[in-house]
Write an enzyme that holds these catalytic residues in place. Structure first.
Site, mmCIF file in Angstrom:
data_model
loop_
_atom_site.group_PDB
_atom_site.id
_atom_site.type_symbol
_atom_site.label_atom_id
_atom_site.label_comp_id
_atom_site.label_asym_id
_atom_site.label_seq_id
_atom_site.Cartn_x
_atom_site.Cartn_y
_atom_site.Cartn_z
ATOM 1 N N TRP A 51 0.834 -1.198 0.000
ATOM 2 C CA TRP A 51 0.000 0.000 0.000
ATOM 3 C C TRP A 51 0.878 1.262 0.000
ATOM 4 O O TRP A 51 1.834 1.373 0.765
ATOM 5 C CB TRP A 51 -0.882 0.049 1.229
ATOM 6 C CG TRP A 51 -1.953 -0.967 1.428
ATOM 7 C CD1 TRP A 51 -2.709 -1.093 2.562
ATOM 8 C CD2 TRP A 51 -2.445 -1.973 0.532
ATOM 9 N NE1 TRP A 51 -3.610 -2.115 2.426
ATOM 10 C CE2 TRP A 51 -3.484 -2.670 1.185
ATOM 11 C CE3 TRP A 51 -2.102 -2.357 -0.776
ATOM 12 C CZ2 TRP A 51 -4.169 -3.719 0.590
ATOM 13 C CZ3 TRP A 51 -2.794 -3.410 -1.365
ATOM 14 C CH2 TRP A 51 -3.806 -4.076 -0.701
ATOM 15 N N GLU A 172 -8.871 -3.774 -5.219
ATOM 16 C CA GLU A 172 -10.201 -4.381 -5.345
ATOM 17 C C GLU A 172 -11.328 -3.359 -5.496
ATOM 18 O O GLU A 172 -12.347 -3.426 -4.814
ATOM 19 C CB GLU A 172 -10.474 -5.319 -4.166
ATOM 20 C CG GLU A 172 -9.454 -6.419 -4.049
ATOM 21 C CD GLU A 172 -9.793 -7.493 -3.038
ATOM 22 O OE1 GLU A 172 -9.385 -8.651 -3.242
ATOM 23 O OE2 GLU A 172 -10.486 -7.172 -2.043
ATOM 24 N N GLU A 284 -3.486 -11.382 -6.089
ATOM 25 C CA GLU A 284 -3.907 -11.772 -4.738
ATOM 26 C C GLU A 284 -4.539 -13.144 -4.831
ATOM 27 O O GLU A 284 -5.451 -13.362 -5.630
ATOM 28 C CB GLU A 284 -4.957 -10.810 -4.154
ATOM 29 C CG GLU A 284 -4.445 -9.625 -3.404
ATOM 30 C CD GLU A 284 -5.552 -8.933 -2.617
ATOM 31 O OE1 GLU A 284 -6.498 -9.627 -2.166
ATOM 32 O OE2 GLU A 284 -5.478 -7.700 -2.445
#
Length: 418
Positions: A51, A172, A284
């Protein structure tokens, strides 16, 4: 359809470590990040997804608020937090590792889209993040701050740093209020934001971060195919400034059988190769419990099969290899020694796909290291990589093409790949 690095196709295995910059902001925790980076280097997890955000105070893991980038979108940036990101980028780069940096989260963890919405006087619900002018202005300001930042550890601007593999718009992203993408809400936003990134940094790759849900391409019998999330795997990745496709695979969360999960994966590999014509990364994926190790092998085998036959899938990122003392365990965390068997399996899978990348000493990329590579270097002696020459001739990556590169090649004589 492949990624290219140093004039050759690039294949890789990787992991996620979302808190890479958070721990790096704290001198007492940096040792665990260094250990994690060393583990990734030693086991061949060469690209890490992390992130590039942490906002709005408290978070689900109880990490200190002083690691937040901003309290609100109008607050001054927390230089301590940003220097944590600097540390992560610099120390990954020192090891030859690369990073995919994600700018925000669909979910509320660590800030996310709702953090912008809550602060905006003109937005009320999550999906207005994509269309609200104030949210978009703040988000662009955040991206510009990161992209144009000069790393305090190495003096390199992020937009020029080869340690950064790609920028990712969001983790996402979904737009539930635009079921079927009828209003093109997410796609319009992704087009605008990816174009903005390219205006600041034309050199790095950009991707979406979507989970890969379809929009009735395969019929509308299941929510992962019926367009309910407001994203469209094919159309969203066809945007001109989106360089590669992403997909996630969470059969436990999505209530998919093993067979259905494999169908979902294979359809993406096929559509990326034959319809979108761009690379795709399985960025992921995870399973809970030891019984899921077989599934991890099956999925990474599928990516390897695509890569080894010139398909569209050059890499994968497992969720996730953990740093010591992270305080995080969502049921999918992988730590040593507790998950030794799974990590050992993934190491074998990593070595296999990494082996598809030509070694640097194979200067002419013909599959073997021999005197022909020495000749290629001789022809570029004295040149600086990227001038008129062949960038692979700088085998030792010291910025020059000279006798030292010939010595490296000589020492690697007889090496073949994959």
């Amino acid at each position: 359809l492949q990624f290219t690095w140093r004039d050759a196709s690039f294949y890789y295995a990787g992991t996620n470590c979302y808190y890479l910059s958070y721990f790096s902001a704290d001198p007492a925790r940096r040792g665990s990040i260094d250990d994690l980076l060393d583990l990734c280097l030693g086991r061949g997890f060469n690209v890490i997804r992390a992130w590039a955000f942490n906002d709005g105070g408290s978070n689900i893991d109880g990490y200190p608020n002083e690691w937040a980038y901003q309290d609100t979108p109008t607050s001054l940036y927390n230089e301590t937090a940003l220097r944590g990101l600097d540390y992560a980028v610099d120390h990954a780069g020192r090891r030859g590792l690369k990073l995919i940096l994600t700018f925000t989260n669909n979910w509320d963890d660590y800030g996310g889209m709702q953090w912008y919405v809550d602060a905006s006087p003109s937005a009320a619900v999550h999906d207005e993040f994509y269309s609200d002018l104030q949210c978009k202005e703040w988000f662009k300001a955040r991206m510009q701050t990161i992209i144009t930042r000069v790393n305090t550890y190495n003096g390199i601007a992020y937009k020029d740093d080869p340690a950064i593999f790609a920028w990712e718009l969001a983790s996402e992203p979904r737009c539930w209020d635009d079921s079927g993408s009828e209003q093109l809400v997410f796609r319009t936003w992704a087009d605008e934001m990816s174009t903005f990134i390219k205006s600041l940094d034309p050199n790095h790759l950009v991707t979406t971060g979507v989970e890969g849900f379809y929009n009735c391409v395969w019929g509308c019998s299941d929510w992962i195919y019926d367009g309910a999330t407001g994203t469209d795997f094919i159309a969203d990745h066809a945007l001109p400034n989106i360089d590669f496709c992403t997909m996630h695979l969470w059969p436990d969360h999505w209530n998919l059988s093993d067979a259905a999960a494999m169908v979902f994966l294979q359809r993406h590999l096929d559509d990326a190769a034959n319809v979108i014509r761009k690379p795709i990364v399985l960025e992921e994926f995870g399973v809970s419990g030891d019984e899921g190790t077989a599934a991890l092998q099956e999925w990474t085998d599928a990516v390897f099969a695509s890569a080894s036959t010139n398909g569209a899938a050059p890499g994968w990122h497992v969720w996730m290899i953990e740093a010591d003392g992270s305080g995080h365990d969502d049921g999918y965390s992988l730590t040593l020694p507790d998950d030794q068997q799974t990590i050992d399996l993934l190491t074998i899978q990593a070595q296999a796909i990494n082996g598809l990348t030509a070694p640097d000493a194979d200067v002419n990329v013909d599959g073997v290291v021999n005197v022909l590579d020495m000749i290629a270097i001789r022809n570029d002696l004295g040149a600086t990589p990227g001038s008129d020459g062949y960038i692979r001739a700088d085998v030792n990556r010291d910025g020059w093409i000279n006798i030292l590169d010939m010595i490296v090649v000589r020492n690697a004589f007889g090496t073949t790949w994959p």
